[in-house]
Design an enzyme around this catalytic site. Structure first.
Site, PDB file in Angstrom:
ATOM      1  N   GLU A  17     -79.556  94.809  45.366  1.00  0.00           N
ATOM      2  CA  GLU A  17     -79.879  96.156  44.889  1.00  0.00           C
ATOM      3  C   GLU A  17     -79.359  97.225  45.846  1.00  0.00           C
ATOM      4  OE1 GLU A  17     -81.437  93.888  42.000  1.00  0.00           O
ATOM      5  OE2 GLU A  17     -80.616  95.922  41.977  1.00  0.00           O
ATOM      6  N   HIS A  24     -75.867  98.028  45.194  1.00  0.00           N
ATOM      7  CA  HIS A  24     -75.633  98.937  44.069  1.00  0.00           C
ATOM      8  C   HIS A  24     -75.703 100.398  44.516  1.00  0.00           C
ATOM      9  CE1 HIS A  24     -75.152  96.385  40.592  1.00  0.00           C
ATOM     10  NE2 HIS A  24     -76.287  95.750  40.784  1.00  0.00           N
TER      11      HIS A  24
HETATM   12  C1  NB4 Z   1     -80.389  90.810  40.347  1.00  0.00           C
HETATM   13  C2  NB4 Z   1     -80.548  89.444  41.056  1.00  0.00           C
HETATM   14  C3  NB4 Z   1     -79.278  88.626  41.047  1.00  0.00           C
HETATM   15  C4  NB4 Z   1     -79.360  87.792  42.358  1.00  0.00           C
HETATM   16  C5  NB4 Z   1     -82.309  85.492  40.784  1.00  0.00           C
HETATM   17  C6  NB4 Z   1     -82.688  85.877  39.369  1.00  0.00           C
HETATM   18  C7  NB4 Z   1     -82.204  87.081  37.446  1.00  0.00           C
HETATM   19  C8  NB4 Z   1     -81.068  89.771  38.191  1.00  0.00           C
HETATM   20  C9  NB4 Z   1     -80.052  90.695  38.879  1.00  0.00           C
HETATM   21  C10 NB4 Z   1     -80.340  88.432  43.263  1.00  0.00           C
HETATM   22  C11 NB4 Z   1     -80.901  89.647  42.522  1.00  0.00           C
HETATM   23  C12 NB4 Z   1     -80.242  92.040  38.165  1.00  0.00           C
HETATM   24  C13 NB4 Z   1     -79.985  94.114  39.447  1.00  0.00           C
HETATM   25  C14 NB4 Z   1     -83.353  86.535  36.834  1.00  0.00           C
HETATM   26  C15 NB4 Z   1     -84.135  85.648  37.571  1.00  0.00           C
HETATM   27  C16 NB4 Z   1     -86.203  84.411  37.978  1.00  0.00           C
HETATM   28  C17 NB4 Z   1     -87.632  84.962  37.775  1.00  0.00           C
HETATM   29  C18 NB4 Z   1     -89.404  85.324  36.175  1.00  0.00           C
HETATM   30  C19 NB4 Z   1     -89.785  85.203  34.733  1.00  0.00           C
HETATM   31  C20 NB4 Z   1     -87.476  85.539  34.084  1.00  0.00           C
HETATM   32  C21 NB4 Z   1     -87.058  85.645  35.554  1.00  0.00           C
HETATM   33  C22 NB4 Z   1     -85.657  85.053  35.699  1.00  0.00           C
HETATM   34  F1  NB4 Z   1     -83.675  86.892  35.566  1.00  0.00           F
HETATM   35  N1  NB4 Z   1     -81.876  86.775  38.717  1.00  0.00           N
HETATM   36  N2  NB4 Z   1     -81.403  87.944  36.734  1.00  0.00           N
HETATM   37  N3  NB4 Z   1     -80.524  88.794  37.409  1.00  0.00           N
HETATM   38  N4  NB4 Z   1     -79.391  93.047  38.758  1.00  0.00           N
HETATM   39  N5  NB4 Z   1     -83.818  85.320  38.843  1.00  0.00           N
HETATM   40  N6  NB4 Z   1     -85.296  85.110  37.081  1.00  0.00           N
HETATM   41  N7  NB4 Z   1     -87.989  84.831  36.361  1.00  0.00           N
HETATM   42  O1  NB4 Z   1     -82.246  89.953  38.338  1.00  0.00           O
HETATM   43  O2  NB4 Z   1     -78.172  93.210  38.235  1.00  0.00           O
HETATM   44  O3  NB4 Z   1     -79.021  94.850  40.088  1.00  0.00           O
HETATM   45  O4  NB4 Z   1     -88.839  85.983  33.954  1.00  0.00           O
HETATM   46 NI    NI Z   2     -77.005  93.994  39.781  1.00  0.00          NI
END
Ligand code: NB4
Ligand code: NI
Length: 190
Positions: free
Chosen positions: A154, A157
């Site tokens: 983040e 970004h």
């Molecule tokens: C940001 C992450 C990418 C790597 C690791 C992960 C997911 C993101 C991007 C580090 C930060 C978004 C913001 C997920 C996910 C695990 C937890 C809880 C229940 C589903 C959820 C799925 F969706 N990355 N997506 N990408 N970004 N873990 N999870 N789970 O978050 O672009 O800049 O709900």
């Molecule tokens: Ni991102």
């Protein structure tokens, strides 16, 4: 509420800009912005809401991703993830970091990138961060594991950096010196 059409995708110039510091104390508008970013992350992790509003799940989102070039982002790890962290960071900074690096063994994805970009994204394994809350209090905390990785994703970004900028173009899965892999549970990185 923020939905996918509000999220800009790679190629949009705002994703390559250095975002502006937020004036403190926060204006009502900036407080609302922070609340909406956190709401998106929480909604995206709620299966019903994610289904209903067709939200891509995420653990974080940054203001530039909704085309607001301000230094604010939200991170949310629900209780099930074992990482009890839910925050909105204003004017965040990394004040110190480990020499050791870490990377998600499954790679990273991004809500602003509609394609899979395989490869290791080396980041600092442990970081000490500071910033301000939505109510203007300064916070300082140490992060490791997935929260540390997500905070750095983040923060990138806010500095116009995309996760794939860190991937070794010649050998995306090349062993990373002095780095430990982080294996996420069954849940795949989307
Ligand atoms: C940001 C992450 C990418 C790597 C690791 C992960 C997911 C993101 C991007 C580090 C930060 C978004 C913001 C997920 C996910 C695990 C937890 C809880 C229940 C589903 C959820 C799925 F969706 N990355 N997506 N990408 N970004 N873990 N999870 N789970 O978050 O672009 O800049 O709900
Ligand atoms: Ni991102």
């Amino acid at each position: 509420m923020i939905v996918m059409k509000d999220i800009i995708r790679e190629g949009h110039p705002t994703l390559r800009q250095k975002a502006e510091e937020v004036k403190l104390p926060l204006s009502a508008e900036d407080q609302k912005l922070g609340e909406e970013l956190l709401e998106y992350v929480k909604n995206s992790q709620d299966d019903e809401l994610a289904e209903k509003y067709d939200l891509r799940p995420g653990v974080g989102i940054a203001a530039p991703q909704i085309n607001i070039s301000k230094r604010i982002f939200a991170l949310h790890f629900d209780e099930h993830s074992g990482e009890n962290l839910s925050l909105v960071a204003v004017n965040p900074k990394i004040v110190s970091h480990s020499v050791e690096k870490a990377y998600l063994s499954g790679g990273e994805g991004c809500l602003s990138v509609d394609r899979s970009v395989p490869g290791y994204v080396p980041r600092y394994a442990r970081i000490t961060v500071k910033g301000y809350t939505l109510t203007g209090e300064e916070f300082k905390t140490r992060l490791k594991g997935l929260p540390a990785i997500a905070f750095q994703h983040e923060l990138d970004h806010l500095n116009g950096i995309m996760f794939y900028d860190h991937i070794n173009p010649n050998d995306p899965f090349q062993e990373v010196e002095n780095a430990s892999p982080i294996d996420l549970q069954a849940e795949t990185v989307e």
